[in-house]
Design an enzyme around this catalytic site. Structure first.
Site, PDB file in Angstrom:
ATOM      1  N   HIS A 134      13.533  89.471 -23.360  1.00 35.57           N
ATOM      2  CA  HIS A 134      14.126  89.475 -21.920  1.00 35.57           C
ATOM      3  C   HIS A 134      14.183  91.077 -21.448  1.00 35.57           C
ATOM      4  O   HIS A 134      13.740  90.880 -20.284  1.00 35.57           O
ATOM      5  CB  HIS A 134      15.482  88.844 -22.282  1.00 35.57           C
ATOM      6  CG  HIS A 134      16.321  88.831 -21.047  1.00 35.57           C
ATOM      7  ND1 HIS A 134      16.829  87.628 -20.544  1.00 35.57           N
ATOM      8  CD2 HIS A 134      17.020  89.722 -20.214  1.00 35.57           C
ATOM      9  CE1 HIS A 134      17.553  87.913 -19.520  1.00 35.57           C
ATOM     10  NE2 HIS A 134      17.672  89.334 -19.371  1.00 35.57           N
ATOM     11  N   GLU A 135      14.753  91.962 -22.109  1.00 34.75           N
ATOM     12  CA  GLU A 135      14.922  92.989 -21.501  1.00 34.75           C
ATOM     13  C   GLU A 135      13.731  93.950 -21.220  1.00 34.75           C
ATOM     14  O   GLU A 135      13.658  94.489 -20.205  1.00 34.75           O
ATOM     15  CB  GLU A 135      15.811  93.737 -22.534  1.00 34.75           C
ATOM     16  CG  GLU A 135      17.444  93.318 -22.577  1.00 34.75           C
ATOM     17  CD  GLU A 135      18.163  93.473 -21.200  1.00 34.75           C
ATOM     18  OE1 GLU A 135      17.844  94.170 -20.209  1.00 34.75           O
ATOM     19  OE2 GLU A 135      19.121  92.634 -21.457  1.00 34.75           O
ATOM     20  N   HIS A 160      12.492  91.787 -17.782  1.00 34.68           N
ATOM     21  CA  HIS A 160      12.707  92.836 -16.616  1.00 34.68           C
ATOM     22  C   HIS A 160      11.686  93.757 -16.342  1.00 34.68           C
ATOM     23  O   HIS A 160      11.435  94.099 -15.293  1.00 34.68           O
ATOM     24  CB  HIS A 160      14.061  93.261 -16.829  1.00 34.68           C
ATOM     25  CG  HIS A 160      15.364  92.310 -16.757  1.00 34.68           C
ATOM     26  ND1 HIS A 160      15.535  91.441 -15.602  1.00 34.68           N
ATOM     27  CD2 HIS A 160      16.246  91.987 -17.530  1.00 34.68           C
ATOM     28  CE1 HIS A 160      16.432  90.813 -15.962  1.00 34.68           C
ATOM     29  NE2 HIS A 160      17.228  91.255 -17.056  1.00 34.68           N
ATOM     30  N   GLU A 210      17.195  87.105 -13.816  1.00 37.78           N
ATOM     31  CA  GLU A 210      17.637  86.533 -14.993  1.00 37.78           C
ATOM     32  C   GLU A 210      16.831  85.412 -15.547  1.00 37.78           C
ATOM     33  O   GLU A 210      16.473  85.534 -16.794  1.00 37.78           O
ATOM     34  CB  GLU A 210      19.076  86.187 -15.208  1.00 37.78           C
ATOM     35  CG  GLU A 210      20.138  87.582 -14.972  1.00 37.78           C
ATOM     36  CD  GLU A 210      19.725  88.672 -15.689  1.00 37.78           C
ATOM     37  OE1 GLU A 210      19.218  88.819 -16.708  1.00 37.78           O
ATOM     38  OE2 GLU A 210      20.019  89.898 -15.130  1.00 37.78           O
TER      39      GLU A 210
HETATM   40 ZN    ZN Z   1      18.889  90.291 -17.879  1.00 42.93          ZN
END
Ligand code: ZN
Length: 707
Positions: free
Chosen positions: A420-421, A425, A478
């Protein structure tokens, strides 16, 4: 019966953030650096009270006063002596407050504080129980008379002047000549009348914009930021390298002058400071709690390297370039060069703000991210607190899934957070035309994979993801990052990096997907039907993913209402593990591509339509999410409170002060947080709150801008 989502139980769980091991491994100098940064973070953290609701600073000051005079044990003893029962001690706050030692010593101050916040802190009036603009809720980023239209107008004004909204608040009132005027107030130590020349001074003036007057001023939170800067200066003396020194220098400039440009410069040095032992970030960072989505909440954190987790994330970084190619969009939609971010797992020593996230990806400035990169921080000891769910509190799962879930939740979350990070992103490009007219993509050759046509929309100079997608920007992003995590965890190489293979790896994939589906259902807690709005970016994102996977059909996911053993409504989520790759993956692939294309091309209209479509919570069959939301609220486990340690200076040595995981421990940690300030700090805070009180809970007409 009031909506249970607004009520915290008296037996709420309290967990403590364990940083002892990591702190113990720091050198004396590193500890001093961490200590002063922590001090700066805690002082700045008080700003959040002023960014939340009119009563928040008063609640803080009241409790602070109460527990300075008596610790929780003494207060309880005194209350029981006065005839309150054990149960009443938990519930009768007014009697407790007014009968306390603090009230006996300072009856007027305590009485006044109680008068301001006593009712408001318990109020369940629709407008007072959650964040929102105007009649939609409570916010102190805007004066109460500001509407969504005003917020949009102000954003256009800020864009026209290349001013960032991050460190601002907006007040609508009448100017000294009686004209309607918006004050854009920047956070800074200096006020306009005491300003030596800097790049900010020419901007501090009145503007005419679309028939309105805009007054750009500064000095918001001045005395608190002065404390922040004092400790940043002290920390500078213990910096490990010149990047840290220059970074702190720029932050000092930013908080002194109110300059986001200086904060950006500081952030650039911060990015260059790769893999520090003591990591930190401080300033007006996340825009989740601004109802318009562009103003940053003050946040300051200090964290310390956790070596074992870091090694896994480092291996993920090494494979990033290769893994990015697996994402479902054409190469032209990926950044020209993947800037390897610094991606480490840290243990939090201090986190001042409205909550503690499990991972962060900053800075949020798009221009800095595109040119200089960013850093990912996974907060290991925060994750450890989040996992600590007991089996009996695991809602909405089949019995046979529960053991698997408990066994693999930790490792699967580690995989998901990493993906995710870093690759979530960190991936994807924004198409931009700069102020000289030059494009960062080839207009003739880049094809939109959704339409098969050339790119027809992009970001103009000065436009950013947050300013363009405003109210949906955080959650949409997100959702994109969560989707990348879910999508890439199917890749064997990723699981190998985390030391997983064979049937174990399959279990981790299953639990990761199952967790997402369950989180989508749990997310309904953060939806408000009265205003048809979501209050939490990540939870909205997970609900959207649940909808996408339900839409995939073929029995991949089912959510059904049931009746619990207590006879009350319950629900079950099921995920068919054999259909994850055959049904789930293609559905997610198509969705993820669409998210990226609309983001890259800045196509706000289509992006909104897509995202809001999936975000809609209705009573439509077969799921009836509105009814399921009631069940979620009925079955929810209250979020745990987290106790954080303090650091204190004994001679030239820094000590770690830890507290027990209980309400009393939590109170003690706050009581001992500002030992050198005493009641002065609360007076400062209340002074700041009172100076702006005319903008809230008052007449709907426009108050004068200057008190
Ligand atoms: Zn995030």
């Amino acid at each position: 019966m009031a909506d249970p989502q607004y009520i915290l139980p008296n037996d709420i769980g309290v967990a403590s953030l364990d940083c002892r091991e990591a702190f113990g491994l720091l050198s004396p100098t590193e500890r001093l650096y961490a200590h002063h940064l922590s001090r700066a973070a805690w002082y700045g953290g008080l700003v959040v009270l002023l960014q939340t609701s009119p009563e928040a600073p008063h609640i803080y000051a009241l409790l602070s006063r109460l527990f300075r005079a008596q610790d929780p044990e003494q207060l309880k003893e005194c209350a029981l002596k006065e005839g309150l029962t054990e149960e009443e001690y938990q519930e009768k706050l007014e009697r407790l407050v007014l009968g306390s030692q603090a009230a006996q010593e300072h009856p007027e101050e305590i009485g006044e504080l109680w008068q301001v916040c006593g009712d408001l802190m318990f109020s369940l009036e629709p407008q007072q129980r959650h964040l929102g603009l105007g009649n939609e809720g409570t916010t102190t980023y805007f004066s109460e008379n500001c509407t969504l239209e005003d917020a949009k107008l102000a954003q256009n004004f800020l864009d026209s002047q290349s001013l960032s909204a991050y460190n601002t608040r907006l007040f609508k009132g009448t100017d000294t000549d009686g004209k309607l005027c918006f004050e854009v107030r920047l956070a800074s130590i200096l006020r306009e009348e005491a300003a030596p020349d800097s790049d900010m001074t020419p901007k501090l003036k009145n503007y005419e914009f679309e028939g309105c007057r805009f007054q750009v001023s500064r000095g918001d939170y001045s005395p608190l930021l002065r404390k922040v800067v004092e400790h940043l200066e002290k920390a500078k003396a213990f910096a490990a390298n010149s990047f840290q020194e220059q970074m702190l220098g720029q932050y000092v400039e930013s908080f002194t002058q109110g300059s986001i440009d200086a904060h950006k410069k500081g952030s650039r040095y911060w990015i260059q400071d790769k893999g520090p032992i003591v990591e930190s970030y401080i300033g007006f960072i996340e825009s989740y709690r601004d109802p318009f989505g562009s103003r940053g909440e003050f946040e300051g954190f200090v964290a310390v390297v956790n070596k074992s987790m870091s090694a896994k994330f480092e291996r993920l970084v090494e494979s990033a370039e290769q893994l990015l190619k697996e994402l479902p969009w054409p190469p032209a939609f990926e950044k020209d060069k993947f800037l390897t971010p610094d991606f480490t797992s840290l243990d939090v020593l201090t986190f001042a703000g409205s909550g503690i996230p499990a991972g962060i990806n900053i800075p949020n400035y798009d221009d800095v991210r595109q040119k200089d990169g960013f850093k990912n921080v996974s907060l290991g000891n925060v994750l450890a607190v989040a996992y600590a769910t007991q089996r009996e509190k695991l809602t909405f799962l089949e019995e046979e899934d529960k053991d698997l879930y408990i066994r693999w939740k930790g490792p699967s979350f580690e995989v998901q957070v990493g993906l995710h990070e870093l690759l979530g992103h960190g991936s994807g490009k924004l198409f931009v035309q700069d102020d000289k007219g030059a494009f960062n993509f080839d207009q003739n050759s880049v094809i939109n994979p959704e339409t098969g046509e050339q790119i027809s929309s992009w970001y103009r100079s000065g436009e950013t993801w947050d300013s363009k997608f405003s109210t949906i920007a955080s959650s949409y992003e997100e959702c994109r990052a969560e989707s990348v995590g879910l999508y890439l965890c199917l890749h064997p190489q990723v699981l190998e990096i985390f030391g997983l293979g064979g049937p174990e790896a399959e279990d981790v994939v299953y639990v990761n997907w199952l967790n997402m589906v369950r989180a989508g259902l749990l997310g309904l807690e953060f939806y408000t039907p009265e205003t048809a709005s979501w209050r939490q970016a990540h939870m909205q994102a997970r609900f959207v993913i649940l909808r996408v996977l339900l839409e995939a059909g073929e029995g991949l996911v089912t959510v059904v209402p049931t009746t619990g053993s207590d006879g009350r409504p319950d629900a079950r989520v099921r995920l068919d593990r054999h259909k994850i790759r055959s049904v789930g993956k293609p559905a997610l692939e198509q969705f993820l591509r669409r998210l990226q294309v609309l983001k890259s091309t800045g196509d706000v209209a289509a992006g909104r339509a897509l995202y809001q479509g999936y975000s809609a919570v209705t009573d439509a069959a077969p799921e009836n999410f509105l009814a399921l939301r009631e069940t979620v609220l009925l079955r929810k486990e209250a979020r745990k409170l987290i106790v954080q340690p303090n650091t204190c200076l004994e001679g030239s040595q820094v000590q770690l002060l830890e507290y027990e995981a209980s309400a009393a421990g939590l109170i003690r940690s706050f009581s001992e947080r500002f030992p050198e300030d005493g009641p002065m700090l609360e007076e400062v805070l209340i002074g700041l709150a009172k100076a702006d009180a005319r903008f809230w809970r008052g007449p709907k007409e426009t108050p004068p801008l200057k008190a």
